[in-house]
Design a protein around this motif. Sequence first.
Motif, PDB file in Angstrom:
ATOM      1  N   ALA A 293      18.845 -40.274 -62.036  1.00 48.27           N
ATOM      2  CA  ALA A 293      19.268 -40.823 -63.329  1.00 48.27           C
ATOM      3  C   ALA A 293      20.019 -42.144 -63.162  1.00 48.27           C
ATOM      4  O   ALA A 293      20.066 -42.965 -64.090  1.00 48.27           O
ATOM      5  CB  ALA A 293      20.148 -39.815 -64.067  1.00 48.27           C
ATOM      6  N   ALA A 294      20.610 -42.354 -61.969  1.00 50.45           N
ATOM      7  CA  ALA A 294      21.403 -43.568 -61.732  1.00 50.45           C
ATOM      8  C   ALA A 294      20.594 -44.698 -61.104  1.00 50.45           C
ATOM      9  O   ALA A 294      21.133 -45.764 -60.819  1.00 50.45           O
ATOM     10  CB  ALA A 294      22.591 -43.224 -60.829  1.00 50.45           C
ATOM     11  N   VAL A 295      19.303 -44.472 -60.898  1.00 56.75           N
ATOM     12  CA  VAL A 295      18.450 -45.496 -60.270  1.00 56.75           C
ATOM     13  C   VAL A 295      18.095 -46.575 -61.296  1.00 56.75           C
ATOM     14  O   VAL A 295      17.686 -46.245 -62.425  1.00 56.75           O
ATOM     15  CB  VAL A 295      17.166 -44.848 -59.704  1.00 56.75           C
ATOM     16  CG1 VAL A 295      16.185 -45.912 -59.236  1.00 56.75           C
ATOM     17  CG2 VAL A 295      17.518 -43.901 -58.563  1.00 56.75           C
ATOM     18  N   PRO A 296      18.254 -47.866 -60.959  1.00 53.25           N
ATOM     19  CA  PRO A 296      17.917 -48.940 -61.913  1.00 53.25           C
ATOM     20  C   PRO A 296      16.449 -48.890 -62.323  1.00 53.25           C
ATOM     21  O   PRO A 296      15.582 -48.492 -61.540  1.00 53.25           O
ATOM     22  CB  PRO A 296      18.222 -50.216 -61.117  1.00 53.25           C
ATOM     23  CG  PRO A 296      19.157 -49.803 -60.036  1.00 53.25           C
ATOM     24  CD  PRO A 296      18.793 -48.393 -59.700  1.00 53.25           C
ATOM     25  N   SER A 297      16.185 -49.300 -63.530  1.00 54.83           N
ATOM     26  CA  SER A 297      14.816 -49.333 -64.054  1.00 54.83           C
ATOM     27  C   SER A 297      13.939 -50.239 -63.185  1.00 54.83           C
ATOM     28  O   SER A 297      14.361 -51.333 -62.769  1.00 54.83           O
ATOM     29  CB  SER A 297      14.838 -49.864 -65.493  1.00 54.83           C
ATOM     30  OG  SER A 297      13.530 -50.019 -65.963  1.00 54.83           O
ATOM     31  N   GLY A 298      12.735 -49.770 -62.889  1.00 60.36           N
ATOM     32  CA  GLY A 298      11.796 -50.563 -62.096  1.00 60.36           C
ATOM     33  C   GLY A 298      11.893 -50.332 -60.605  1.00 60.36           C
ATOM     34  O   GLY A 298      11.053 -50.804 -59.842  1.00 60.36           O
ATOM     35  N   HIS A 299      12.920 -49.626 -60.158  1.00 61.20           N
ATOM     36  CA  HIS A 299      13.083 -49.359 -58.726  1.00 61.20           C
ATOM     37  C   HIS A 299      12.273 -48.124 -58.317  1.00 61.20           C
ATOM     38  O   HIS A 299      12.134 -47.168 -59.087  1.00 61.20           O
ATOM     39  CB  HIS A 299      14.553 -49.129 -58.378  1.00 61.20           C
ATOM     40  CG  HIS A 299      15.284 -50.384 -58.042  1.00 61.20           C
ATOM     41  ND1 HIS A 299      16.321 -50.448 -57.153  1.00 61.20           N
ATOM     42  CD2 HIS A 299      15.091 -51.654 -58.472  1.00 61.20           C
ATOM     43  CE1 HIS A 299      16.758 -51.689 -57.067  1.00 61.20           C
ATOM     44  NE2 HIS A 299      16.038 -52.441 -57.858  1.00 61.20           N
ATOM     45  N   PRO A 353      10.474 -52.672 -55.567  1.00 56.17           N
ATOM     46  CA  PRO A 353       9.145 -52.730 -54.953  1.00 56.17           C
ATOM     47  C   PRO A 353       8.856 -54.076 -54.275  1.00 56.17           C
ATOM     48  O   PRO A 353       8.102 -54.133 -53.299  1.00 56.17           O
ATOM     49  CB  PRO A 353       8.205 -52.508 -56.153  1.00 56.17           C
ATOM     50  CG  PRO A 353       9.011 -51.691 -57.106  1.00 56.17           C
ATOM     51  CD  PRO A 353      10.421 -52.205 -56.968  1.00 56.17           C
ATOM     52  N   ALA A 354       9.493 -55.153 -54.763  1.00 56.50           N
ATOM     53  CA  ALA A 354       9.281 -56.480 -54.167  1.00 56.50           C
ATOM     54  C   ALA A 354       9.810 -56.564 -52.742  1.00 56.50           C
ATOM     55  O   ALA A 354       9.462 -57.483 -51.999  1.00 56.50           O
ATOM     56  CB  ALA A 354       9.953 -57.550 -55.030  1.00 56.50           C
ATOM     57  N   HIS A 355      10.666 -55.612 -52.341  1.00 54.90           N
ATOM     58  CA  HIS A 355      11.234 -55.622 -50.995  1.00 54.90           C
ATOM     59  C   HIS A 355      10.477 -54.694 -50.034  1.00 54.90           C
ATOM     60  O   HIS A 355      10.875 -54.543 -48.881  1.00 54.90           O
ATOM     61  CB  HIS A 355      12.706 -55.210 -51.043  1.00 54.90           C
ATOM     62  CG  HIS A 355      13.585 -56.202 -51.712  1.00 54.90           C
ATOM     63  ND1 HIS A 355      14.749 -55.872 -52.360  1.00 54.90           N
ATOM     64  CD2 HIS A 355      13.433 -57.550 -51.858  1.00 54.90           C
ATOM     65  CE1 HIS A 355      15.292 -56.979 -52.870  1.00 54.90           C
ATOM     66  NE2 HIS A 355      14.518 -57.993 -52.584  1.00 54.90           N
TER      67      HIS A 355
END
Length: 361
Positions: A293-299, A353-355
Amino acid sequence: MTDQDLCIENVTKTFGGFTAVDDLTLTIPDGSFFALLGASGCGKTTTLRMVAGLEEPTAGRITLGGLDITRMRPYKRPVNTVFQSYALFPHMSVADNVAFGLRRKGENRADTRRKVAEMLDLVQLGQYGSRRPAQLSGGQQQRVALARALVNQPEVLLLDEPLGALDLKLRRQMQIELKRIQTEVGITFVHVTHDQEEAMTMADTVAVMQAGRIEQLGAPAEMYEFPASAFVANFLGQSNLIKAEVTGQADGHVTVDAHGNRLAVPSARCRVTSGTALLGVRPEKLHLADGLAAVPSGHAAVQGVVTDASFTGVSTQYLVRAPWGSELTVFVPNSGIAAPALPGAQVAVHWSPAHSFLVGS
């Protein structure tokens, strides 16, 4: 390519039934700081010795500025080598050590004195000319060896594990010093090392070697961020490599299934786009959260349990056991912003995802 580049063309070197260097083709640009990086036995030192003339290629040729030097005697080549052992003459003063090559060439005394003084100033040992090597520290002896090689104005300076005998702090100081000297003199430096930090700190271009071949070549930052293979990913720093199956491509991303987790990797960061692959993320690009629930959106994210926390100074290294059993390594900066995670804590490991990157398995 310029007129003064060092070119290694289809060079092979065998010792009996063992192939040390395997059909190697490489162009080292004039005036660059170039590093050959690899583990022991990968062929990097043999390559250096062939450029120096200390080994003869079994096949292929080596040219410098268009001149074929493949079978030229070592002392006739416009090349000098600095070894890990320094190889200074203990009975001579520092100044006489540096002057040795010039005197052998018959340089007059006044010019020799001037050039020796200039070189000792360049390596910041101007006040040490009258001392003997035994009166110097390891780092100072390495600088004398460097001055002795550079005073002959070679077109290429070969450095064979030059900092291997120094302690960590001194090695790091000498990395900066070597880069400064190379920039000032503008000579091509070819540096052989097994130390990836050393190569990335100093070199403009790094070639990672494995089994006599080049696995990847490029600027250090590019290779670190987007390695060509699992070998390079693990040799240049640390990587978390997660086994995955490619499931499709859409909207500029490759989607994979990693142990039941559906994850996406930008297409531009994928070395493979089908079949079994390894999804890679560097430890410092991973973050910890208390839960999904604490994960930033898009991660992208996977859940896990912290199994170990090691304080390393600037960061804390966490090991997090993923649901499939293997452990992910996470580096969290010790900025004082977040409370440390304790072993046994349930966490979500997440990343942009970019990383991430995708390489063959």
